[in-house]
Design an enzyme around this catalytic site. Structure first.
Site, PDB file in Angstrom:
ATOM      1  N   CYS A   1       0.829  -1.206   0.000  1.00  0.00           N
ATOM      2  CA  CYS A   1       0.000   0.000   0.000  1.00  0.00           C
ATOM      3  C   CYS A   1       0.863   1.256   0.000  1.00  0.00           C
ATOM      4  O   CYS A   1       0.484   2.284  -0.569  1.00  0.00           O
ATOM      5  CB  CYS A   1      -0.955  -0.008   1.197  1.00  0.00           C
ATOM      6  SG  CYS A   1      -0.143  -0.064   2.803  1.00  0.00           S
TER       7      CYS A   1
ATOM      8  N   HIS B   1      -1.863   1.342   7.479  1.00  0.00           N
ATOM      9  CA  HIS B   1      -2.215   1.339   6.057  1.00  0.00           C
ATOM     10  C   HIS B   1      -2.009   2.731   5.468  1.00  0.00           C
ATOM     11  O   HIS B   1      -2.288   3.740   6.115  1.00  0.00           O
ATOM     12  CB  HIS B   1      -3.674   0.906   5.881  1.00  0.00           C
ATOM     13  CG  HIS B   1      -4.143   0.946   4.464  1.00  0.00           C
ATOM     14  ND1 HIS B   1      -3.520   0.242   3.453  1.00  0.00           N
ATOM     15  CD2 HIS B   1      -5.174   1.613   3.869  1.00  0.00           C
ATOM     16  CE1 HIS B   1      -4.148   0.471   2.310  1.00  0.00           C
ATOM     17  NE2 HIS B   1      -5.145   1.303   2.533  1.00  0.00           N
TER      18      HIS B   1
END
EC number: 3.4.19.12
Length: 530
Positions: A89, A334
């Site tokens: 990510c 994230h």
């Protein structure tokens, strides 16, 4: 750190150095430092530094100054989502921000580098050119970034998005240099990457005993802001350029009066980059713990108060991308990003998911990295794209598609990466707009690639959901290690935006260590809300 400054055409040009840094410049590492004695009484006059003396000329200009290439091939609408290949990510978020950096993207779409690149192996500029071209010309799809983009960096675990961002920019900088020829360090500062992201600090020390002034110039590529005591980006910038008193144990050893005397040190921007990367220091250097606090940042930022020269007008920057980290440590959590497309609409880029959002939502995030571009640069590149998007007859793409495809394939071996199969290269060479794309969908409803679905009950009545194509972009040939990462759709659980998506692609597991158990559809849903 510490390449010399350049003096060209009566104007100072300072560009990025070979070693990346984000910290406040240290005079001990700078090469350009000039001091001067007062012409009259030490108490009555101040003598400025003449930086024009003894500077080496540029032997070779690697990129044209002042004017970056413009391209009319850039679509105005948002491009593709990016597949998460397992703890990638951070890579996806960085690539999206670079993809929507107008000067860089327009240069890539012009294919100027690949047409002259002589490197026997893949270089980062050629790889980025293929990625940006593919991403911008693949609306409604999810693509898989080339493994070459993170080669030598990704170790199969969560990495810091800022480190990867600067790793990529530095690799592009090196790709600008001719690999088989010796280039002096002055010429290295003239590369296109330097002209986009590079600027220069001026550290001015004034001896309070003899009033002598010493100027030190230190190039930068990004600016790190301490947010411990700052509630906004403007406050952090003000603290950064606030004069520092040097006295007591920190007294200044003056090279003019040869005494240890009190002095003041003032840091200002001598030249400002076309694209400004502001890094909010949220993570500790040792433990990696995160400073989770809200720091306000504006949509428009005037950098003139922080410049060395204060007699000019406003220097306005506009926000076009934001990198966000969700989590409590740099070792987990994230990463996702917000980008502003050429059309002026903001989008949330969360791996494969691309969602329309408002500027209010963008400005309410706990940002980690902020991307600003000079307003004049944004308008210049935007006008170029607007002029290039003239109406074309339907089917015109078919007549010149073969020529464009052959041109793309001949550019450089890197552009023929395995994932860039014939279908995707064909898509990458089309000039499309969002309106034109919607029109094509109405004319080709029988085609399975796109479906404009009905409004679902959970969405507002004026919402439009564009579902992902059944074609699995970039996933035709899985690597053995990737097969075990495919998820079962029946076990997928998502919340909020994910519950509204109805696509059919499976995603890859393990965006981060912390979110390893949370699965994600690999479709690309575009939600348009008025």
């Amino acid at each position: 750190m510490g390449d010399d400054s350049l003096y060209l055409g009566g104007e100072w040009q300072f560009n990025h150095f070979s070693k990346l840094t984000s910290s406040r410049p240290d005079a001990a590492f700078a090469e350009i430092q000039r001091t001067s004695l007062p012409e009259k009484s030490p108490l009555s006059s101040e003598t400025r530094v003449d930086l024009c003396d003894d500077l080496a000329p540029v032997a070779r200009q690697l990129a044209p100054r002042e004017k970056l290439p413009l391209s009319s091939r850039r679509p105005a609408a948002v491009g593709a989502g990016l597949q998460n290949m397992g703890n990638t990510c951070y890579e996806n978020a960085s690539l999206q921000c670079l993809t929507y950096t107008l000067p860089l993207a327009n240069y890539m779409l012009s294919r100027e580098h690949s047409q002259t690149c002589q490197r026997p192996k893949c270089c980062m500029l050629c790889t980025m050119q293929a990625h940006i071209t593919w991403a911008l010309h693949s609306p409604g799809h999810v693509i898989q970034p080339s493994q070459a983009l993170a080669s030598g960096f990704h170790r199969g675990k969560q990495e810091d998005v800022h480190e990867f961002l600067m790793f990529t920019v530095d690799a592009m900088k090196k790709a600008c240099l001719p690999g088989h020829k010796q280039v002096d360090h002055h010429s290295k500062d003239t590369t296109l990457i330097h002209q986009i992201f590079g600027g220069c600090w001026r550290s001015q020390i004034k001896c309070l005993h003899c009033h002598g002034i010493s100027d030190t110039f230190d190039p930068y590529l990004d600016i790190a802001l301490d947010i411990q005591a700052a509630q906004s980006v403007k406050q952090a910038l003000e603290q950064l350029v606030k004069p520092e008193e040097l006295n007591g144990e920190n007294a200044y050893h003056c090279g003019l009066c040869l005494q240890r005397a009190p002095a003041s040190n003032t840091l200002t921007l001598h030249t400002s980059a076309k694209v400004l990367i502001l890094v909010l220091k949220r993570f500790s250097d040792v433990a990696g713990n995160k400073l989770a606090k809200n720091v306000q940042y504006p949509e428009c930022l005037d950098m003139q108060p922080y410049m060395s020269q204060q007699n000019t007008g406003p220097l306005v920057y506009v926000l076009y991308a934001v990198l966000v980290h969700a989590g409590w440590s740099c070792h987990d959590g994230h990463y996702f990003s917000y980008v502003k497309a050429q059309e002026g609409q903001w989008y949330k880029m969360d791996d494969a998911e691309v969602t329309v959002c408002s500027i209010t939502s963008v400005l309410s995030q706990q940002a980690y990295v902020l991307f600003y571009i000079q307003k004049s640069e944004w308008e210049r590149h935007s006008e170029s794209v607007s002029r290039g998007r003239e109406p074309r007859a339907l089917g015109a793409e078919d007549t010149d598609r073969r020529a464009k495809q052959g041109e793309l394939k001949r550019d450089h071996p890197c552009l023929q990466a395995p994932e860039l199969d014939e279908h995707l290269v064909e898509r990458a060479t089309q000039e499309s707009t969002l309106d034109h794309w919607k029109f094509l969908q109405e004319q080709n409803k029988t085609k399975p690639e796109f479906n404009v679905g009905k409004v679902e009950g959970t969405l507002p009545p004026n919402a439009l959901v564009i579902h992902q194509s059944k074609y699995k972009c970039g996933m035709k040939n899985h690597h053995p290690e990737q097969q075990s990462s495919l998820l079962n759709l029946s076990s997928t659980t998502r919340t909020d935006q994910e519950s509204m998506n109805t696509g059919t692609l499976a995603s890859l597991q393990g965006r981060t260590r912390r979110a390893k158990g949370k699965n994600k559809h690999s479709k690309r849903a575009l939600l348009v809300c008025q």
